[in-house]
Design a protein around this motif. Structure first.
Motif, PDB file in Angstrom:
ATOM      1  N   ALA A 102       0.833  -1.205   0.000  1.00  0.00           N
ATOM      2  CA  ALA A 102       0.000   0.000   0.000  1.00  0.00           C
ATOM      3  C   ALA A 102       0.869   1.257   0.000  1.00  0.00           C
ATOM      4  N   LEU A 103       1.846   1.268   0.897  1.00  0.00           N
ATOM      5  CA  LEU A 103       2.704   2.448   1.022  1.00  0.00           C
ATOM      6  C   LEU A 103       3.446   2.699  -0.287  1.00  0.00           C
ATOM      7  N   ASN A 104       3.982   1.639  -0.872  1.00  0.00           N
ATOM      8  CA  ASN A 104       4.749   1.826  -2.103  1.00  0.00           C
ATOM      9  C   ASN A 104       3.862   2.200  -3.289  1.00  0.00           C
ATOM     10  N   ALA A 105       2.652   1.673  -3.315  1.00  0.00           N
ATOM     11  CA  ALA A 105       1.727   2.041  -4.391  1.00  0.00           C
ATOM     12  C   ALA A 105       1.442   3.540  -4.332  1.00  0.00           C
ATOM     13  N   ILE A 106       1.235   4.016  -3.110  1.00  0.00           N
ATOM     14  CA  ILE A 106       0.937   5.439  -2.929  1.00  0.00           C
ATOM     15  C   ILE A 106       2.165   6.296  -3.216  1.00  0.00           C
ATOM     16  N   ARG A 107       3.326   5.834  -2.726  1.00  0.00           N
ATOM     17  CA  ARG A 107       4.566   6.593  -2.978  1.00  0.00           C
ATOM     18  C   ARG A 107       4.831   6.697  -4.480  1.00  0.00           C
ATOM     19  N   LYS A 108       4.586   5.573  -5.175  1.00  0.00           N
ATOM     20  CA  LYS A 108       4.824   5.550  -6.616  1.00  0.00           C
ATOM     21  C   LYS A 108       3.936   6.572  -7.323  1.00  0.00           C
ATOM     22  N   LYS A 109       2.657   6.573  -6.946  1.00  0.00           N
ATOM     23  CA  LYS A 109       1.729   7.520  -7.584  1.00  0.00           C
ATOM     24  C   LYS A 109       2.064   8.961  -7.257  1.00  0.00           C
TER      25      LYS A 109
END
Lengths: 247, 368
Positions: A102-109
């Motif tokens: 979740a954290l990485n998906a958000i960071r990526k976006k």
């Protein structure tokens, strides 16, 4: 800033929200109270993008962006976090893996660098410690076999890691003992930095002793029927919601 | 050649071999291109178009020359009958008592310009207390029929971990008949991951012949398009105190058709049998179909046998929860499907093998 204007939403043929107007400026915490069936949870779900609700009129802007047209994951990346009334169990999904994905998906976006396992664990352990969460939490499957209080703590852990701009707490206090209630309040209060805002949906006043709102709204029969300072919550606790629907 | 079974046979009611019967298969051609072999760091035995390639294969102390089968096959197993008549090669492993044989990778690769068939026949024997992990990969390109038979014999206290990855060509047919005999205290631990083939059937017969022998027969299949995947098992409890476990997971998209037939037979003498069987299917589309047939035949009176079956779609609440946390829909679906498979992967305790299966699942997902 969250701006909701004339929001109408229905499930099937039943209209639940009948013209909600609500503005939460940056840095403020607003509480939405109201009787059962007033549309409180519907408001939370419509803002988070759950399927099954049809918005028939009105708009909801977050930092100027029309969120109602966005997928739930894009709303999360834009900074909206829904703390669930009933956090969902995910057998077979490890909590650490879930949180990191979740954290990485958000960071990526958001155009930020993704965290490797080591950096993530360091961050997650620190956040867990701050919320008095045991480390074995991270190794367990998401919410599986968690007590009601543990589930809510897990929501707060997710919120602490994802650092939203707007948190929507959907009756997060339901079924919580006083310790868990404090954890939730600390989780929200720790994020209050002048920019972070929150929409606290609750049936009872007691959570608002710990998260003191800037404004209290009363939602009844699909509309905001009254707004006032924190003291309004106490007043409602004493007088009940009766008579408000007509207001 | 023996005739292929038809749907009139009860054991073949859900799997129709007419598409296989419609093709005339030539003998296998010589292998052409140099194959791209998997990176697992185990000694390898490599079969190309059904023939052992010595240059690509390790020389194993335990390997014996291929034994052409002599015993006639029972009519009940027509595919094994065909294999017996047609086979030309296979592995023949003899692990002596007490030997810790480590891991062996068995690879079958197939490719040719015209449809062809090959019938590998493998014989694996473990002496008392011996241990082996056999990891198997079947893959290829084009139209072919890979029809394998495994005869496995485990002496007292032996343990065979048998992990199979079937990712044959999407135009291929894959049939495998596995027969495992386990003596007292022996363990046969099986996991097949089915990703490939137009039509496949993995049929396992496990005979628990001595007290406290165990069988763990797990399967996961992920099928799409018009793929057909059949996992059929028979576990025969012929001695007391034997546990058996089966977890079968099917993920079906498109018009895929999954089959699980699981029979547990408990002999009169097999008291204190502990049998568990669970079949779960996740249907990702309207057109997907799953047939499940559990069968329990119990002749002992002090046994514990449970079986269950579920069929469903991805949980909308779970999906929304993941997406509300910022995980894109496709990744969220993948996470939930991976979680669904978790229990089936349980026997794969070996780290390198586990990572290899994870990578295969990743790859399957990316290709969709």
């Amino acid at each position: 800033m969250l701006e909701i204007r004339n929001l109408h939403a229905r499930i099937g043929e039943t209209e639940i929200l009948k013209g909600v107007d609500l503005v939460i400026p940056d840095g403020q915490v607003h509480a939405v109270m109201g009787p059962n069936g007033a549309g409180k949870s519907t408001l939370a779900y419509v803002l988070a993008g759950r399927e099954g609700y049809e918005v028939t009129a009105g708009e909801a802007l977050f930092n100027g962006q029309d969120i109602l047209a966005m997928d739930p994951e894009d709303r999360a990346a834009a900074g909206i976090f829904l703390a669930f009334q009933y956090p969902v169990e995910l057998p077979g999904v490890g909590n650490a893996n879930f949180l990191r994905t979740a954290l990485n998906a958000i960071r990526k976006k958001r155009g930020e660098e993704e965290l490797d396992a080591v950096a993530f664990l360091k961050l997650a352990r620190a956040a867990a410690k701050q919320l008095a969460i045991k480390e074995d939490f991270l190794k367990r499957n998401v919410n599986v076999g968690f007590s009601g209080g543990e589930k809510k703590r897990n929501e707060m852990l997710q919120m602490a890691l994802l650092r939203p701009g707007l948190a929507i707490l959907d009756e997060t206090d339901s079924g919580l003992d006083i310790d868990a209630l404090r954890i939730v309040a600390e989780g929200v209060n720790a994020l209050r930095d002048g920019k972070f805002s929150a929409l606290v949906i609750t049936h009872y006043q007691r959570l608002l002793d710990h998260i003191v709102p800037d404004v209290v709204h009363v939602l009844a029969n699909g509309r905001i029927v009254r707004s006032g300072p924190a003291a309004l919550a106490r007043e409602l606790e004493a007088s009940g919601y009766a008579g408000l629907e007509a207001a | 050649m023996t005739a292929l079974p038809t749907r009139k046979l009860e054991a073949w009611h859900y799997t129709d071999l007419r598409p296989l019967a419609a093709i005339s298969f030539a003998p296998p051609p010589a292998a052409m291109a140099a194959p791209d072999l998997p990176g697992l760091p185990f000694p390898r035995l490599v079969f190309l178009n059904g023939t052992l390639n010595a240059a690509l294969s390790a020389r194993l102390a335990y390997a014996r020359p291929f034994l052409a089968p002599v015993a006639a096959e029972a009519e009940q197993q027509p595919l094994a009958q065909i294999n017996a008549a047609e086979t030309r090669d296979g592995i023949n492993l003899d692990i002596p008592a007490g030997a810790q044989a480590g891991e062996i990778l068995l690879v079958s690769q197939a490719a040719g310009p015209q449809p062809f068939a090959f019938h590998l026949r493998h014989r694996i024997r473990l002496g008392a207390g011996a241990r082996l992990t056999l990891v198997e990969l079947a893959e290829g390109e084009g139209v072919y029929w890979h029809n394998a038979v495994f005869d496995i014999a485990l002496a007292e206290g032996a343990r065979l971990q048998h992990f199979r990855l079937q990712r044959e060509s999407g135009e291929a047919f894959h049939t495998a008949t596995l027969r495992a005999d386990a003596r007292a205290g022996a363990a046969y631990e099986h996991f097949t991951l089915t990703l490939g083939a137009r039509l496949s059937r993995t049929e396992i017969e496990a005979n628990l012949l001595g007290p406290a022998a165990t069988a763990h027969l797990n399967s996961a299949q992920l099928l799409d398009g018009a793929q057909h995947g059949d996992f059929t098992t028979a576990i025969r409890h012929k001695a007391p105190d034997c546990p058996s476990r089966q977890t079968v997971k099917s993920v079906l998209a498109g018009h895929a058709h999954g089959v699980f037939q699981g029979r547990i037979e408990v002999d009169r003498v097999a008291q204190k049998t502990d049998g568990y069987q669970m079949s779960q299917a996740l249907l990702l589309s309207q057109g997907a179909e799953m047939d499940i047939k559990p069968e329990l035949q119990i002749f002992a009176d002090d046994v514990k046998c449970s079986h269950g079956a579920t069929l469903g779609a991805l949980d909308a609440e779970q999906l929304f929860y993941l997406r509300a946390r910022g995980i894109p829909e496709a990744a969220a679906r993948q996470m939930l499907i991976r979680a669904f498979l978790e229990e089936a992967l349980e026997p794969v305790t070996h780290d390198a093998s586990r990572e290899w299966f994870e990578a295969a699942l990743e790859r399957w997902w990316r290709r969709r």
